[in-house]
Design a protein around this motif. Structure first.
Motif, PDB file in Angstrom:
ATOM      1  N   LEU A 158      -4.723   3.466   5.217  1.00  0.00           N
ATOM      2  CA  LEU A 158      -6.071   3.207   4.503  1.00  0.00           C
ATOM      3  C   LEU A 158      -6.211   2.611   3.787  1.00  0.00           C
ATOM      4  O   LEU A 158      -7.032   1.691   3.918  1.00  0.00           O
ATOM      5  CB  LEU A 158      -6.367   4.827   3.571  1.00  0.00           C
ATOM      6  CG  LEU A 158      -6.170   6.102   4.644  1.00  0.00           C
ATOM      7  CD1 LEU A 158      -6.466   7.266   3.541  1.00  0.00           C
ATOM      8  CD2 LEU A 158      -7.430   5.985   5.465  1.00  0.00           C
ATOM      9  N   THR A 159      -4.989   1.461   4.035  1.00  0.00           N
ATOM     10  CA  THR A 159      -5.360   0.137   3.150  1.00  0.00           C
ATOM     11  C   THR A 159      -4.674  -1.418   4.218  1.00  0.00           C
ATOM     12  O   THR A 159      -5.049  -2.061   4.621  1.00  0.00           O
ATOM     13  CB  THR A 159      -3.839  -0.320   2.317  1.00  0.00           C
ATOM     14  OG1 THR A 159      -3.012   0.324   2.756  1.00  0.00           O
ATOM     15  CG2 THR A 159      -4.885   0.708   0.917  1.00  0.00           C
ATOM     16  N   GLY A 160      -3.607  -0.754   5.005  1.00  0.00           N
ATOM     17  CA  GLY A 160      -2.706  -1.755   6.166  1.00  0.00           C
ATOM     18  C   GLY A 160      -3.338  -1.851   7.310  1.00  0.00           C
ATOM     19  O   GLY A 160      -3.708  -2.941   8.582  1.00  0.00           O
ATOM     20  N   VAL A 161      -3.915  -0.312   7.907  1.00  0.00           N
ATOM     21  CA  VAL A 161      -3.133  -0.143   9.208  1.00  0.00           C
ATOM     22  C   VAL A 161      -5.403  -0.010   9.955  1.00  0.00           C
ATOM     23  O   VAL A 161      -5.893  -0.620  10.581  1.00  0.00           O
ATOM     24  CB  VAL A 161      -2.521   1.137   9.792  1.00  0.00           C
ATOM     25  CG1 VAL A 161      -3.226   1.489  11.321  1.00  0.00           C
ATOM     26  CG2 VAL A 161      -1.356   1.110   9.257  1.00  0.00           C
ATOM     27  N   LEU A 162      -6.098   0.895   9.164  1.00  0.00           N
ATOM     28  CA  LEU A 162      -7.458   1.446   9.548  1.00  0.00           C
ATOM     29  C   LEU A 162      -8.041   0.921   7.591  1.00  0.00           C
ATOM     30  O   LEU A 162      -8.491   1.635   7.743  1.00  0.00           O
ATOM     31  CB  LEU A 162      -7.674   2.433  10.160  1.00  0.00           C
ATOM     32  CG  LEU A 162      -6.996   2.741  11.135  1.00  0.00           C
ATOM     33  CD1 LEU A 162      -7.149   4.042  11.785  1.00  0.00           C
ATOM     34  CD2 LEU A 162      -7.537   1.494  11.779  1.00  0.00           C
ATOM     35  N   ALA A 221      -8.606  -2.022  -1.663  1.00  0.00           N
ATOM     36  CA  ALA A 221      -7.319  -1.938  -0.864  1.00  0.00           C
ATOM     37  C   ALA A 221      -6.612  -0.421  -2.057  1.00  0.00           C
ATOM     38  O   ALA A 221      -6.617   0.517  -1.443  1.00  0.00           O
ATOM     39  CB  ALA A 221      -6.193  -2.782  -0.763  1.00  0.00           C
ATOM     40  N   LEU A 222      -7.116  -1.165  -3.489  1.00  0.00           N
ATOM     41  CA  LEU A 222      -6.395   0.277  -4.317  1.00  0.00           C
ATOM     42  C   LEU A 222      -7.267   1.094  -4.283  1.00  0.00           C
ATOM     43  O   LEU A 222      -6.539   1.973  -4.740  1.00  0.00           O
ATOM     44  CB  LEU A 222      -6.764  -0.645  -5.690  1.00  0.00           C
ATOM     45  CG  LEU A 222      -6.069  -0.237  -7.372  1.00  0.00           C
ATOM     46  CD1 LEU A 222      -5.192  -0.389  -7.069  1.00  0.00           C
ATOM     47  CD2 LEU A 222      -7.840  -1.386  -7.908  1.00  0.00           C
ATOM     48  N   GLY A 223      -8.527   1.445  -4.601  1.00  0.00           N
ATOM     49  CA  GLY A 223      -9.295   1.949  -4.218  1.00  0.00           C
ATOM     50  C   GLY A 223      -9.062   3.482  -3.223  1.00  0.00           C
ATOM     51  O   GLY A 223      -9.310   4.348  -3.467  1.00  0.00           O
ATOM     52  N   ALA A 239     -13.915  11.305   7.553  1.00  0.00           N
ATOM     53  CA  ALA A 239     -15.463  10.917   8.936  1.00  0.00           C
ATOM     54  C   ALA A 239     -15.268   9.565   8.489  1.00  0.00           C
ATOM     55  O   ALA A 239     -16.153   8.706   9.502  1.00  0.00           O
ATOM     56  CB  ALA A 239     -16.688  11.209   7.583  1.00  0.00           C
ATOM     57  N   SER A 240     -14.538   8.564   8.015  1.00  0.00           N
ATOM     58  CA  SER A 240     -14.306   7.010   8.156  1.00  0.00           C
ATOM     59  C   SER A 240     -13.712   6.420   8.699  1.00  0.00           C
ATOM     60  O   SER A 240     -13.676   5.242   8.917  1.00  0.00           O
ATOM     61  CB  SER A 240     -14.051   6.827   6.899  1.00  0.00           C
ATOM     62  OG  SER A 240     -12.198   6.964   6.564  1.00  0.00           O
ATOM     63  N   LEU A 241     -12.766   7.589   9.792  1.00  0.00           N
ATOM     64  CA  LEU A 241     -12.125   7.015  10.931  1.00  0.00           C
ATOM     65  C   LEU A 241     -12.629   6.802  11.921  1.00  0.00           C
ATOM     66  O   LEU A 241     -11.834   5.965  12.854  1.00  0.00           O
ATOM     67  CB  LEU A 241     -10.646   8.362  10.745  1.00  0.00           C
ATOM     68  CG  LEU A 241     -10.596   7.360   9.562  1.00  0.00           C
ATOM     69  CD1 LEU A 241      -8.902   8.999   9.012  1.00  0.00           C
ATOM     70  CD2 LEU A 241      -8.936   6.607   8.885  1.00  0.00           C
ATOM     71  N   GLY A 295       0.961  -0.510  -0.233  1.00  0.00           N
ATOM     72  CA  GLY A 295       0.168   0.204  -0.237  1.00  0.00           C
ATOM     73  C   GLY A 295       0.884   1.801  -0.106  1.00  0.00           C
ATOM     74  O   GLY A 295       0.567   2.657  -0.439  1.00  0.00           O
ATOM     75  N   TRP A 296       1.885   1.025   0.854  1.00  0.00           N
ATOM     76  CA  TRP A 296       2.441   2.121   0.588  1.00  0.00           C
ATOM     77  C   TRP A 296       3.186   2.467  -0.436  1.00  0.00           C
ATOM     78  O   TRP A 296       3.250   3.369  -1.347  1.00  0.00           O
ATOM     79  CB  TRP A 296       3.774   2.436   2.139  1.00  0.00           C
ATOM     80  CG  TRP A 296       4.779   3.238   2.222  1.00  0.00           C
ATOM     81  CD1 TRP A 296       5.867   4.180   1.657  1.00  0.00           C
ATOM     82  CD2 TRP A 296       5.044   3.721   3.568  1.00  0.00           C
ATOM     83  NE1 TRP A 296       6.361   4.691   1.927  1.00  0.00           N
ATOM     84  CE2 TRP A 296       5.639   4.830   3.301  1.00  0.00           C
ATOM     85  CE3 TRP A 296       4.238   3.733   4.707  1.00  0.00           C
ATOM     86  CZ2 TRP A 296       6.534   5.549   4.295  1.00  0.00           C
ATOM     87  CZ3 TRP A 296       5.292   3.645   5.750  1.00  0.00           C
ATOM     88  CH2 TRP A 296       5.760   4.964   5.981  1.00  0.00           C
TER      89      TRP A 296
END
Length: 736
Positions: free
Chosen positions: A235-239, A469-471, A563-565, A215-216
């Motif tokens: 935003l892909t692997g942590v949350l 994840a891609l998005g 807002a998603s977090l 992701g990075w």
């Protein structure tokens, strides 16, 4: 980080020695070779990209050496292949520079190390606490998802054979996308860690690490900004969740990662890995080495998930059309890329697609599992049954059409952070870059195909899962590229507004668990998003007097992602709080519950079975006792023992899926092999010398496994066969 991983795994029941061996094996046999190969093929652009894309390329390398060494019957020779590769790099002058920590790249700054270590640590903690801890290792009595045993049986089969048979149905070829299982088999053999530990705990953890790394890498490469990498990784692997605002209904907060669905987990990783060579090809920065990496990753995608290559092809079509319009000439590089992907997809249809029987085009069929659907519509039909459109909408009832529109809007809104990737396709400088058109096409395909395809087990959602994840990488890169000229203060304001709105809605929005009308469903599902939209409009329009489109687009992205977090953090915090308490009861009332005695018997059998053993048992369903119409998805005997069954569960067999004929559930159908079910039951319940001799001579049966929870086990077996194991639940006999 490795120490933390080992300690956390030990906390949930894994042996420290096994964890160390597996993590070491993954690092030396997957991550390191993949990184070295990526550096040679793609040029070594940064340490982050080397590690991220290398971790995925390492999976392709792992599969290649597993296939070669397993084919010749010496799977441990994989270590020799790894050693040979490392020696080539160490002693070849042209390759030696790639062998250092940073290769030929510039040394990363201190903040890079700190953020990477922090991201990996949080991802590891989240994975262990949220995903792995609720699934204890055998033989602990527990209710686990039935698919875990199916996947475990494939791992057991792939340890000894690179052309696997179906372990649940003797003589049937395995028509399934089993590459994820093969990587587990390779890791199990090389590390000497038992398959259950690999499948349930060790492998998912390395996939979480890989997801952060790739992701990075994808965020950095796509955005062309080093600082965007850690944001994309987070935003892909942590949350990696969705946009949930209200407390109920809940949304999956683990993205595509699930122990019972390793193919979906690896699909998200491979989709991100494809970003590396695809972006370089689209930007005309690719040499022959990048094309070689592309071919390796497409080959990996072929057997990872049937959804990947169709999504890839749609992305290529989007980028190709956009490039043709912009450049006024055929985009031959995209034609070549699409042709290679199409070739791999066609090749995969013969043996690696699998589990697609009974699938069909059916509009909005995926809405069946959306909140309140059954309560409001009253429809309880099985998936993939009915006509070309969801049955409740086929009559064009205005009330149901409004409800269908509500569910469709809800489906799109919870994935709004990813869909905002499409915003950039109308704005400079993003719209001039074919890489963004490719990602936009992939995100649109994964989201859209889910709405028009229907599978007997709701596997249409794997299209969506592949681009989750891609998005997020795409929306980060779009926001970064549109951000020049946007004031940091304004981004902070809209980000805080998004967070505060989400927290307020979560805490105070009224929930109605008894929703059964369209009006209540619309209010409960769409109301929270309407609140966020109003707040966002007021804040964003209030601070943007010039109304610059790119500035507003960036602020919308920041508001939505922010807002998603909160709910993700809340869910993570609740899991951490539960982690201080004992695990919940083992679920003895659930249909998938297995006793410790049942599991111990199969683990004993795995250690004492012969390579060519074939078994019959009285277990076909979960719960165990057989009856016509019982859920026919019991795979725990082959899964835990690794022994070939004459017939076990048949739910996922292509013959069974196709036999649904869009009328019944694949879980409740009669077996396509009724004679085998009868022979197996007779061997356990009413054995005779002649019957057992026929099974032994005609079919090659060597073992009889009787589960007392599944039904009676005849005492005559003690005279007709040799009892080799017994406990309170299981009897195992070897035929004479």
């Amino acid at each position: 980080m490795p120490v933390s991983a080992v300690l956390l795994l030990a906390w949930i029941g894994d042996s420290g020695g096994e964890s160390i061996r597996y993590l070491f094996t993954w690092s030396i046999a997957v991550l390191l070779p993949g990184t070295l190969l990526w550096r040679v093929l793609a040029g070594g652009r940064s340490v982050a990209q080397d590690l991220g894309f290398g971790a995925v390329l390492g999976l392709a390398w792992q599969l290649a050496i597993w296939a070669a060494c397993t084919a010749i019957g010496v799977p441990l020779l994989q270590w020799a292949a790894v050693a040979a590769l490392l020696l080539v790099f160490a002693f070849t002058p042209a390759l030696r520079p790639h062998f250092s920590w940073r290769g030929t790249s510039v040394a990363p700054p201190l903040w890079w190390h700190v953020l990477l270590a922090t991201s990996l640590l949080v991802a590891i903690v989240r994975t262990v606490v949220v995903v792995l801890r609720p699934i204890p290792l055998p033989p602990i009595a527990a209710a686990r998802h039935q698919d875990i045993w199916y996947q475990l049986g494939l791992v057991q089969e792939l340890i000894r054979d690179m052309t696997p048979a179906d372990p649940s149905v003797l003589g049937e070829p395995l028509i399934y996308h089993w590459f994820a299982n093969a990587t587990m088999a390779s890791g199990s053999v090389m590390s000497d860690v038992p398959p259950p530990q690999v499948l349930m705990h060790q492998w998912p953890l390395t996939m979480a690490i890989t997801l952060v790394l790739v992701g990075w890498a994808a965020g950095e490469l796509l955005s062309e900004r080093a600082w965007a990498g850690p944001l994309a990784a987070a935003l892909t692997g942590v949350l990696p969740g969705a946009l949930q605002l209200a407390d109920s209904p809940s949304v999956n907060m683990s993205a595509a990662q699930a122990v019972q669905g390793p193919t979906g987990t690896m699909a998200g990783v491979v989709m991100l890995g494809l970003v590396g060579p695809t972006v370089l090809i689209l930007r005309r920065q690719a040499g022959p080495g990048v094309w070689a990496a592309m071919i390796l990753l497409l080959a990996l995608a072929t057997g990872t998930k049937p959804t990947l290559l169709p999504i890839m092809l749609v992305g290529c079509a989007f980028a190709g059309v956009a490039g043709w319009v912009a450049e006024r000439r055929p985009p031959w590089r995209l034609v070549a890329l699409g042709g290679v992907a199409a070739g791999f997809f066609l090749a995969s249809t013969f043996a690696l697609i699998g589990s697609t029987g009974g699938s069909r085009v059916q509009l909005l069929a995926s809405m069946r599992v959306q909140p309140y659907y059954q309560a409001v519509s009253g429809e309880k039909t099985y998936p993939a049954t009915g006509g070309w459109v969801l049955q409740s909408l086929a009559g064009a009832d205005p009330r149901m059409l409004l409800f269908g529109a509500t569910l469709l809007a809800y489906y799109l809104l919870i994935d709004a952070p990813r869909l905002l990737t499409l915003l950039g396709l109308k704005l400079d400088p993003v719209r001039r870059d074919p890489a963004y058109w490719w990602i936009g096409g992939c995100v649109a395909a994964g989201t859209g195909v889910t709405l028009v395809f229907s599978h007997p087990g709701y596997s249409e959602y794997h299209f969506l899962g592949a681009i989750l994840a891609l998005g997020m990488v795409g929306v980060v890169a779009v926001g970064v590229n549109l951000s020049p000229g946007t004031r940091t203060r304004d981004l902070v304001v809209v980000g805080v507004a998004g967070i505060l709105t989400a927290v307020t809605v979560y805490l105070y929005w009224p929930t109605d668990p008894n929703t059964h009308t369209v009006a209540r469903a619309a209010a409960g599902l769409l109301g929270p998003f309407a609140v966020l939209a109003v707040v966002g409009a007021v804040v964003i329009l209030g601070i943007n007097w010039a109304r610059r489109p790119a500035t507003i687009a960036v602020q919308v992205i920041v508001l939505t992602v922010a807002a998603s977090l909160p709910v993700q953090v809340i869910v993570f915090g609740q899991a951490l709080e539960k982690a201080t308490q004992p695990l919940a009861s083992p679920g003895i009332g659930y249909r998938t519950y297995l006793t410790a005695a049942e599991q111990s018997a199969m683990l004993w059998l795995r250690d004492h079975a012969h390579p060519d053993d074939v078994a019959v048992s009285n277990v076909f369903c979960m719960p165990a006792r057989y009856r016509p119409g019982c859920p026919d998805d019991a795979y725990w005997i082959s899964g835990l023992s690794g022994v070939q069954l004459l017939i076990e569960g048949w739910a996922y067999a292509p013959a069974n899926l196709a036999a649904t004929n869009h009328k019944t559930s694949f879980l409740l159908q009669p077996s396509p092999w009724p004679d085998r079910v009868l022979d197996s039951r007779m061997a356990v319940e009413k054995p005779s010398k002649q019957h057992l001799a026929n099974l032994s001579g005609d079919v090659g049966v060597t073992l009889i496994i009787g589960d007392l929870r599944a039904g009676p086990v005849s005492p005559k077996l003690d005279q007709l066969a040799d009892r080799v194991f017994s406990n309170e639940d299981v009897r195992i006999y070897r035929l004479r």
